[in-house]
Design an enzyme around this catalytic site. Structure first.
Site, short mmCIF file in Angstrom:
data_model
loop_
_atom_site.label_atom_id
_atom_site.label_comp_id
_atom_site.label_asym_id
_atom_site.label_seq_id
_atom_site.Cartn_x
_atom_site.Cartn_y
_atom_site.Cartn_z
CB SER A 124 -98.66 37.53 -71.58
OG SER A 124 -98.26 38.72 -70.97
CE1 TYR A 148 -97.00 38.88 -76.80
CE2 TYR A 148 -97.43 40.15 -74.81
CZ TYR A 148 -96.96 39.00 -75.43
OH TYR A 148 -96.47 37.98 -74.65
CE LYS A 152 -98.51 35.64 -76.14
NZ LYS A 152 -97.94 34.39 -76.62
N1 LIG Z 1 -90.50 37.00 -72.03
C1 LIG Z 1 -91.60 37.53 -71.54
O1 LIG Z 1 -91.53 38.54 -70.83
C2 LIG Z 1 -92.95 36.89 -71.76
C3 LIG Z 1 -94.00 37.21 -70.91
C4 LIG Z 1 -95.24 36.64 -71.13
C5 LIG Z 1 -95.44 35.77 -72.20
N2 LIG Z 1 -94.40 35.48 -73.02
C6 LIG Z 1 -94.64 34.58 -74.16
O2 LIG Z 1 -93.80 33.46 -74.07
C7 LIG Z 1 -93.41 33.00 -75.35
C8 LIG Z 1 -91.90 32.88 -75.40
O3 LIG Z 1 -91.34 34.13 -75.08
P1 LIG Z 1 -89.78 34.39 -75.04
O4 LIG Z 1 -89.55 35.46 -74.04
O5 LIG Z 1 -89.05 33.12 -74.93
O6 LIG Z 1 -89.59 35.05 -76.48
P2 LIG Z 1 -88.54 34.71 -77.61
O7 LIG Z 1 -88.74 35.73 -78.68
O8 LIG Z 1 -87.19 34.54 -77.05
O9 LIG Z 1 -89.08 33.29 -78.10
C9 LIG Z 1 -90.05 33.14 -79.11
C10 LIG Z 1 -89.45 32.21 -80.13
O10 LIG Z 1 -90.39 32.00 -81.18
C11 LIG Z 1 -89.70 32.05 -82.42
N3 LIG Z 1 -90.69 32.42 -83.43
C12 LIG Z 1 -91.26 33.63 -83.66
N4 LIG Z 1 -92.14 33.54 -84.67
C13 LIG Z 1 -92.13 32.25 -85.09
C14 LIG Z 1 -92.81 31.52 -86.09
N5 LIG Z 1 -93.71 32.13 -86.90
N6 LIG Z 1 -92.57 30.20 -86.22
C15 LIG Z 1 -91.66 29.58 -85.43
N7 LIG Z 1 -90.97 30.22 -84.47
C16 LIG Z 1 -91.21 31.53 -84.30
C17 LIG Z 1 -88.58 33.06 -82.23
O11 LIG Z 1 -87.50 32.90 -83.13
C18 LIG Z 1 -88.17 32.77 -80.79
O12 LIG Z 1 -87.18 31.79 -80.73
C19 LIG Z 1 -94.01 33.99 -76.35
O13 LIG Z 1 -95.19 33.46 -76.85
C20 LIG Z 1 -94.29 35.21 -75.50
O14 LIG Z 1 -95.36 35.97 -76.00
C21 LIG Z 1 -93.15 36.00 -72.83
#
Ligand SMILES: NC(=O)c1ccc[n+]([C@@H]2O[C@H](COP(=O)([O-])OP(=O)(O)OC[C@H]3O[C@@H](n4cnc5c(N)ncnc54)[C@H](O)[C@@H]3O)[C@@H](O)[C@H]2O)c1
Length: 337
Positions: A124, A148, A152
């Protein structure tokens, strides 16, 4: 050969799975559904006309991961699974470190045991903390201001150490800026379980009447309209970046780090105006004090990804807003509709 997508039922994961299936890849998903809805999987199938294999379970479950790697010819892994709410991470640090850091360690251990050493990791832009300058480049110093972000950074470091220890690992660390938008079908999109943490889903919830008004934190920043500026990137462009990253790893071994953003920032007010124009809805808002830790502007220098991944975001602000609205208006209660 197949690609394992952890967290593949979530927001960015589901859009990436669509792109992978459209590119004729075989996809296995593992997701514990802690922040996703199983209906997303049917919708993926409707969009692509193709099915993927789904395991409901946690990346913390080593036995399950072993079974998945034993049962499928997995070649590479895209690791989205994790917890992502900054505020919640301050309240529940152990849960965040366990899921994000321990989860990645367990995943990498199982991958190594099965000799699968190709990994794309969701990092991120938050790892830049208070950035040295703008636009933000990959070689800027890092530093997190919450658990958080720390989680990362820890994972980034452990992946670098892993690659030094064993140069057969090929790893792409992708630092996302602000993913928004939804698939053009309106069938999949961001479906926050709780009150949204991010601007676009919040605006969408106001537009469908689930939340009465939007609070804008700070209107006295040194920006043209006083509200904060962020680098929004369409989730389909972001998804495509993962396919390009996998391609890169197959051509050039090692560990690489890329910003995925557009390099162009928009203010909160600009997003609201664009949304109102596209949806025909008025978004009531009021100004509230700045939040601790928020910065006036945050946007990427994404030129490294453009040059080295042969990737470029194709979607405009209008398309980001239009697709967000299509998703929300077709599914006012997300996947529960
Ligand atoms: N959306 C954002 O703004 C953003 C920005 C930067 C980084 N990210 C990173 O991208 C990734 C995906 O983000 P997103 O926005 O799709 O979030 P999201 O919460 O929609 O997706 C994460 C998924 O991981 C699953 N999950 C959580 N813990 C788990 C576990 N222990 N085992 C298996 N599955 C698990 C959740 O059910 C979910 O489906 C994350 O790692 C997040 O930190 C997201």
């Amino acid at each position: 050969m197949a690609i394992l997508v952890t967290g593949g039922a979530g927001y960015i994961g589901s859009h990436t799975v669509v792109e992978l299936l459209n590119a004729d890849q075989q996809v296995i998903i593992v997701d514990n559904l802690s922040n996703a809805n199983v209906n997303a999987l049917e919708r993926i199938e409707t969009i692509t006309g193709k099915a993927c294999v789904f395991y409901q379970g946690s990346v913390l479950n080593k036995a399950l991961l072993h079974k998945i790697f034993t049962d499928h010819p997995i070649e590479s892994v895209i690791h989205f699974a994790g917890l992502k709410a900054v505020g919640e991470s301050v309240i529940k640090p152990l849960q965040y470190y366990e899921t994000n850091v321990t989860g990645t360690i367990i995943l990498c251990q199982v991958m190594a045991e099965h000799n699968v050493k190709q990994l794309v990791f969701s990092s991120s832009a938050t790892v830049y903390g208070i950035p040295e300058g703008l636009p933000i480049r990959e070689d800027f110093s890092t530093g997190a201001t919450n658990p958080y972000g720390q989680s990362k950074l820890m994972v980034e470091q452990l992946l670098r150490d892993l690659q030094v220890a064993d140069n057969q690992w090929n790893i792409a660390v992708l630092r996302y800026f602000n993913p928004v938008g939804a698939h053009q079908s309106g069938l999949i999109g961001e479906d926050p379980a709780d009150i949204p943490n991010n601007l676009m889903p919040f605006i969408c919830q106001v537009a469908v009447g689930n939340i009465p008004e939007l609070k804008i934190f700070g209107n006295d920043y040194l920006t043209p309209d006083g509200t904060g500026i962020r680098d929004y990137i369409h989730v389909v462009d972001l998804a495509q970046g993962h396919l390009q990253a996998l391609q890169k790893l197959s051509e050039q071994p090692g560990i690489v780090t890329y910003n995925l953003g557009t390099g162009r920032g928009y203010s909160v007010i600009e997003i609201i105006k664009a949304f109102e124009l596209v949806s025909g809805k008025q978004i009531p808002y009021r100004f509230a004090p700045r939040r601790d830790g928020d910065l006036a502007a945050y946007f990427a220098d994404a030129s490294l990804a453009y040059e080295e991944l042969d990737w470029q975001p194709l979607h405009t602000l209008e398309s980001m807003v239009e697709s967000s609205w299509l998703w929300q208006s077709k599914n006012p209660n997300g996947y529960n509709d």
